[in-house]
Enzyme design. Structure first.
Site, PDB file in Angstrom:
ATOM      1  N   LYS A 137      -9.625   9.323  11.854  1.00  9.71           N
ATOM      2  CA  LYS A 137     -11.115   9.337  12.050  1.00  9.71           C
ATOM      3  C   LYS A 137     -11.579   8.323  13.070  1.00  9.71           C
ATOM      4  O   LYS A 137     -12.620   8.023  13.287  1.00  9.71           O
ATOM      5  CB  LYS A 137     -11.433   8.248  10.617  1.00  9.71           C
ATOM      6  CG  LYS A 137     -11.355   9.232   9.546  1.00  9.71           C
ATOM      7  CD  LYS A 137     -11.490   8.522   8.238  1.00  9.71           C
ATOM      8  CE  LYS A 137     -11.399   9.309   7.011  1.00  9.71           C
ATOM      9  NZ  LYS A 137     -10.358  10.142   6.710  1.00  9.71           N
TER      10      LYS A 137
ATOM     11  N   SER B 211      -2.910   3.796  13.017  1.00  2.00           N
ATOM     12  CA  SER B 211      -4.255   4.059  12.858  1.00  2.00           C
ATOM     13  C   SER B 211      -4.456   5.411  12.374  1.00  2.00           C
ATOM     14  O   SER B 211      -3.963   5.819  11.273  1.00  2.00           O
ATOM     15  CB  SER B 211      -4.880   4.127  14.423  1.00  2.00           C
ATOM     16  OG  SER B 211      -6.034   4.321  14.359  1.00  2.00           O
TER      17      SER B 211
ATOM     18  N   ASP C 108       1.396  -8.573   2.489  1.00  2.00           N
ATOM     19  CA  ASP C 108       0.238  -8.089   1.787  1.00  2.00           C
ATOM     20  C   ASP C 108      -0.549  -9.130   0.944  1.00  2.00           C
ATOM     21  O   ASP C 108      -0.004 -10.327   0.753  1.00  2.00           O
ATOM     22  CB  ASP C 108       0.775  -6.949   0.633  1.00  2.00           C
ATOM     23  CG  ASP C 108      -0.376  -5.958   0.523  1.00  2.00           C
ATOM     24  OD1 ASP C 108      -1.544  -6.377   0.151  1.00  2.00           O
ATOM     25  OD2 ASP C 108      -0.062  -4.698   1.169  1.00  2.00           O
TER      26      ASP C 108
ATOM     27  N   VAL D  56      -8.059  11.809  -2.460  1.00  5.77           N
ATOM     28  CA  VAL D  56      -9.018  12.762  -3.392  1.00  5.77           C
ATOM     29  C   VAL D  56      -8.086  13.145  -4.461  1.00  5.77           C
ATOM     30  O   VAL D  56      -8.567  13.598  -5.585  1.00  5.77           O
ATOM     31  CB  VAL D  56      -9.602  13.884  -2.329  1.00  5.77           C
ATOM     32  CG1 VAL D  56      -8.314  14.915  -1.819  1.00  5.77           C
ATOM     33  CG2 VAL D  56     -10.332  14.577  -2.993  1.00  5.77           C
TER      34      VAL D  56
ATOM     35  N   GLU E  42      -1.300  -9.179  -4.935  1.00  2.37           N
ATOM     36  CA  GLU E  42      -0.083  -9.584  -5.660  1.00  2.37           C
ATOM     37  C   GLU E  42       0.659  -8.757  -6.553  1.00  2.37           C
ATOM     38  O   GLU E  42       1.874  -8.331  -6.367  1.00  2.37           O
ATOM     39  CB  GLU E  42      -0.650 -10.935  -6.227  1.00  2.37           C
ATOM     40  CG  GLU E  42       0.464 -11.573  -7.257  1.00  2.37           C
ATOM     41  CD  GLU E  42      -0.242 -12.389  -8.283  1.00  2.37           C
ATOM     42  OE1 GLU E  42       0.686 -13.173  -8.942  1.00  2.37           O
ATOM     43  OE2 GLU E  42      -1.231 -12.579  -8.480  1.00  2.37           O
TER      44      GLU E  42
ATOM     45  N   GLU F   1     -19.334   9.836   6.188  1.00  5.46           N
ATOM     46  CA  GLU F   1     -18.192  11.061   5.967  1.00  5.46           C
ATOM     47  C   GLU F   1     -18.410  12.313   7.062  1.00  5.46           C
ATOM     48  O   GLU F   1     -19.544  12.859   7.127  1.00  5.46           O
ATOM     49  CB  GLU F   1     -18.230  11.554   4.537  1.00  5.46           C
ATOM     50  CG  GLU F   1     -17.297  12.512   4.116  1.00  5.46           C
ATOM     51  CD  GLU F   1     -17.118  12.708   2.619  1.00  5.46           C
ATOM     52  OE1 GLU F   1     -16.047  12.610   2.170  1.00  5.46           O
ATOM     53  OE2 GLU F   1     -18.200  13.094   2.083  1.00  5.46           O
TER      54      GLU F   1
ATOM     55  N   GLY G 219       1.009  -1.286   0.158  1.00  2.22           N
ATOM     56  CA  GLY G 219       0.068  -0.161  -0.059  1.00  2.22           C
ATOM     57  C   GLY G 219       0.791   1.483  -0.003  1.00  2.22           C
ATOM     58  O   GLY G 219       2.136   1.253   0.321  1.00  2.22           O
TER      59      GLY G 219
ATOM     60  N   LYS H 202      -9.631   1.051   4.423  1.00  2.00           N
ATOM     61  CA  LYS H 202      -9.622   2.507   4.810  1.00  2.00           C
ATOM     62  C   LYS H 202     -10.695   3.131   4.070  1.00  2.00           C
ATOM     63  O   LYS H 202     -10.911   4.684   4.293  1.00  2.00           O
ATOM     64  CB  LYS H 202      -8.332   3.254   4.503  1.00  2.00           C
ATOM     65  CG  LYS H 202      -7.900   3.366   3.066  1.00  2.00           C
ATOM     66  CD  LYS H 202      -6.353   3.811   3.017  1.00  2.00           C
ATOM     67  CE  LYS H 202      -5.987   3.773   1.429  1.00  2.00           C
ATOM     68  NZ  LYS H 202      -4.540   4.573   1.351  1.00  2.00           N
TER      69      LYS H 202
END
Length: 658
Positions: free
Chosen positions: A426, A423, A330, A472, A333, A560, A308, A384
Site C-alpha cells: 500500500k 512495509s 509489543d 478479510v 499485553e 481503499e 501480531g 495497518k
C-alpha cells in the site's frame, strides 16, 4: 523397494499403532497350526483316495505330525502370525506364501532323504504339493474372512462415504491405507479422474468416476472428497477449477498431509477439512537455510510487534536458527502473553524476553537497546487497518512513521548490524494515510542507509497476508458462521495474497540480502478477486453463495483501492538470487533534499497538526492520492459509501489551493 510399494507400506502402517484391542499372537499361531493340521489331513485323504488305499477321515500318524511341525516351525521363524489379522495386507499374503513354499521345499527334501535311506516317504510328493496349496489357500481365506467380517461390522457404523481425488500413486496409496483402516471415518466408494474422462478401469476393485458423472448423478453417494497435498499442488499449478466444481456439488474436501510428513502417529481420523489458505497457497519456498543459520545463529534479535500475526510468525521461524536471545517487544499485553505460552510449549530451548513498550516512546526504546544490546532488528509494529487510520491520521503517522524513525535512529546509535523494516504494498502510489505513512518511513530508512553504512537497512514490501489479524478471511468466516450476509466492498476489487509463513520466510531471506537501502518486494502471484474469495469460503462450508448465504456490496471504504499495484512487474524491479524476491528499482533512489521534509513532518506529528502534516506528506510522497478524490463508477452509484473523514476534508482544501 519401489516408490509405490514404499507409499503403500507407509499408509498401511499408519493404522497399526492405533490398534488397542486385538487377538493375542499365540491364538493366531494356534489357529494357523490348526489350519496346517486340516490341510495335512486333507492331503492324506486325497492321496489315499487316489491310490485306492484306506481313506479314514482323520489320520493320526507321525508323518502327519512331522509335516504340521515343519509348517509350525516356519510360522515361528518368519513370524507370520505377528500381524493384526483384520489389517492384513498384500505384504502379509507374501509372508504366508513364503512360509508355505519353504515348508513344501523342506518336506520334499526330507521326503527324498527318507526315501533314499529307508525306501519310504512321509507322503507322496504330489501330496506335499497338495498340502502346500491347501495350506496357503486356507491361511489366505482365513485372513480375508476376518478382514471382511470386521469391515462389515465396523466400517459403516461411524464412517462417511468418500471419494479419492486423483489416480496417481499417492492417491492409490491413500485409498489402500483408508481401506485397510476399516474402523476409520471414511468408507471409500471410488476414485475421481482429474482429466474428467470416463474410465472403465478399476482401482482396488473400486470404480473411477469423472467430474461429469458426478454432476449428472441425481444423488451423489459420497459426501466427502479426500485429496493428497501432491494432487492439490498439481491442480493449482494448472489453474484447474476441479475443486470449485466439487465444492459446488456440496462435497466436503479433506486434505491429506505431505508424504514426507507421514509418521506412525498420523491417522486418517485426523484428516482436516481443506481451508481457503490451501486453495490459495502457492508452490513451497526454498530457503537458503545454511546462509540464514549463519546470519541468525547466536545473535540477539529484537522483534517489534512480536505479538501480531506477522511478528509472532517471524519469532516462530527464527527459533530453529538458534538465536542467542529474542526480544519480544509489543504494547499489547495479552497477545504477548499468548506468544510466550506458545514458545514455552513448542520451543522450550529458546531464550527470549517479553518487553512491553510503545515504539513512539524513544526513551523507553533506548532503555531496551541499552539493556539487551540487540544485534538484528525486525520492525513489524504498525497500524495497518486502512479505514480506521483514515479517521485517525496522526496516530497512523505517529506509529508507522515516528515509531519507525525512533527504532531506526537508535539502531544507528547502538550500531545494530541489520535493521529489517516490514512495509506494505500500500506504500506504492498510496491512496490512504496508512500507505503514505509507510512510504514516508521507507524514505527515512533510505536516508539513514546512505548516511550510516555500519548498519544494513533493509525494507521488505508485500501485500495482504491470509489469516492475519484484521484480514478479510477471519471477517468472512465470522459472517458465514452468523448466517450472512457476507459483505464485499466492490464486485471488481482485487488483492494480492500470500500465507503468513510464506511472507515471513521471505522476510527472513530478504533480511540477509543487500548492502543497505534496498526495498525488496515479494512475488505475490496473481491478484485474487475478493468476490471469488467469498464464493470459495462459502462453498467450503457446504453452502451455496447467494442461496444459503447472501453476498452484499457495501461500496469502497475511505482510503481503499480498487486494485493494488503489481509488485512483481519486471519493468520496475530488479531480480535477486531468490526467484520470489525483487528489488524495487523505481523507489530505490533517495533524494538528500528530503531530509528537511522528514524532520518537519516529525515536528507536525508531535504537534498533532493534521493539516500541515498532510500538506508536507503530500510534498514528501507526491504520488499520494487519497481514494476519495478518485472517481470510481461503483462508488458514484452508491453515494452513501463515500464517507468523509476529518483528514480528507483538510486534504481537499490543500489540493484546491495547490
Amino acid at each position: 523397494m519401489t516408490v509405490e510399494n514404499s507409499l503403500k507400506l507407509q499408509f498401511l502402517n499408519i493404522a497399526k499403532p492405533l490398534v488397542k484391542n486385538y487377538v493375542p499372537r499365540r491364538y493366531i499361531f494356534f489357529i494357523d497350526v490348526c489350519i496346517a493340521f486340516i490341510a495335512a489331513q486333507s492331503a492324506f485323504f486325497l492321496i489315499n483316495s487316489a491310490t485306492g488305499g484306506q481313506t479314514p477321515i482323520l489320520t493320526f500318524t507321525w508323518p502327519l505330525f512331522a509335516i504340521v511341525g515343519i509348517q509350525a516351525l516356519y510360522f515361528i521363524i518368519l513370524k507370520s502370525y505377528f500381524g493384526v489379522v483384520r489389517y492384513s495386507s498384500f505384504k502379509d499374503v507374501i509372508t504366508q506364501l513364503k512360509v508355505t513354499a519353504l515348508s513344501v521345499v523342506t518336506i520334499l527334501v526330507i521326503n527324498r532323504i527318507y526315501y533314499l535311506t529307508l525306501n519310504e516317504k512321509l507322503i507322496l510328493d504330489s501330496g506335499v504339493i497338495i498340502f502346500g496349496f491347501i495350506t496357503f489357500s486356507l491361511l489366505f481365506f482365513f485372513r480375508l474372512l476376518v478382514k471382511r467380517t470386521y469391515q462389515s461390522l465396523n466400517a459403516r457404523k461411524n464412517s462417511s462415504n468418500a471419494y479419492i481425488l486423483g489416480t496417481d500413486r499417492a492417491d492409490i496409496a491413500i485409498g489402500e491405507g483408508i481401506i485397510s483402516e476399516h474402523s476409520g471415518p471414511f468408507n471409500i466408494l471410488g476414485f475421481i479422474n482429474l482429466n474428467d474422462k470416463k474410465m472403465l478401469n478399476r482401482i482396488h476393485n473400486l470404480p473411477i468416476y469423472s467430474i461429469s458423472q458426478l454432476k449428472d448423478a441425481n444423488d451423489i453417494a459420497a459426501k466427502s472428497i479426500i485429496v493428497s497435498d501432491e494432487t492439490l499442488q498439481q491442480i493449482k499449478s494448472r489453474n484447474n477449477s476441479i475443486l470449485a466444481e466439487l465444492l459446488d456439488l456440496k462435497l466436503k474436501i479433506y486434505k491429506f498431509p505431505k508424504i514426507e510428513n507421514y509418521d506412525s502417529k498420523t491417522s486418517f481420523n485426523s484428516l482436516k477439512e481443506i481451508k481457503i489458505e490451501d486453495l490459495l497457497q502457492r508452490s513451497p519456498i526454498k530457503l537458503n537455510n545454511l546462509k540464514l543459520s549463519a546470519l541468525y545463529k547466536d545473535k540477539i534479535i529484537l522483534v517489534t510487534g512480536a505479538a501480531g500475526s506477522i511478528g509472532s510468525e517471524i519469532v516462530k521461524q527464527l527459533a530453529p536458527f538458534a538465536p542467542k536471545k529474542i526480544i519480544l517487544l509489543d504494547q499489547a499485553e495479552t497477545p504477548l502473553h499468548s506468544i510466550a505460552l506458545y514458545l514455552d510449549k513448542n520451543c522450550p530451548q529458546l531464550n527470549y524476553e517479553k518487553v512491553i513498550a510503545n515504539v513512539r516512546s524513544k526513551k523507553r526504546l533506548r532503555d531496551v537497546y541499552a539493556t539487551h544490546h540487540p544485534q538484528i532488528v525486525f520492525h513489524g509494529a504498525a497500524y495497518k487497518h486502512v479505514p480506521m487510520m483514515e479517521a485517525n491520521p496522526i496516530e497512523s503517522l505517529s506509529v508507522n512513521f515516528h515509531g519507525t524513525r525512533n527504532l531506526a535512529e537508535l539502531s544507528t546509535e547502538f550500531q545494530i548490524e541489520r535493521f529489517v523494516f516490514v512495509s506494505t504494498d500500500k506504500a506504492v502510489n498510496p491512496t490512504n494515510i496508512m500507505g503514505a505513512s509507510k512510504r514516508a518511513a521507507e524514505i527515512f530508512i533510505q536516508s539513514l542507509a546512505k548516511l550510516n553504512p555500519e548498519t544494513t537497512f533493509i525494507t521488505t514490501r508485500f501485500g495482504n497476508v491470509l489469516g492475519s489479524n484484521g484480514s478479510v478471511i477471519p471477517h468472512f468466516k465470522k459472517q458465514i458462521q452468523e448466517g450472512g450476509p457476507v459483505t464485499v466492498t466492490h464486485p471488481d476489487i482485487t488483492r494480492y495474497f500470500m500465507t503468513i509463513d510464506e511472507a515471513c520466510q521471505l522476510v527472513l531471506e530478504a533480511g540477509g540480502m543487500g548492502n543497505g537501502g534496498e526495498i525488496y518486494v515479494f512475488d505475490m502471484g496473481s491478484p485474487i478477486k475478493i468476490i471469488n474469495l467469498a464464493h470459495h469460503m462459502i462453498r467450503l462450508t457446504g453452502l451455496i453463495p447467494n442461496k444459503d448465504i447472501a453476498i452484499q456490496f457495501t461500496g469502497l471504504r475511505p482510503g481503499e483501492k480498487l486494485f493494488e499495484e503489481l509488485l512483481a512487474d519486471k519493468e520496475t524491479t530488479l531480480p535477486t538470487h531468490h526467484e520470489k524476491i525483487m528489488i524495487a528499482q523505481a523507489t530505490h533512489m533517495y533524494d538528500i533534499s528530503q531530509d528537511s521534509q522528514l524532520s518537519e513532518l516529525l515536528k507536525y506529528v508531535k504537534q498533532n497538526n493534521i493539516s500541515d502534516a498532510l500538506k508536507l506528506l503530500k510534498r514528501l510522497v507526491p504520488e499520494y492520492q487519497p481514494i476519495d478524490l478518485v472517481d470510481f463508477k461503483f462508488s458514484r452509484s452508491n453515494p452513501s459509501s463515500q464517507k468523509r473523514t476529518p483528514y480528507t476534508e483538510a486534504y481537499q482544501k490543500i489540493s484546491e489551493k495547490s
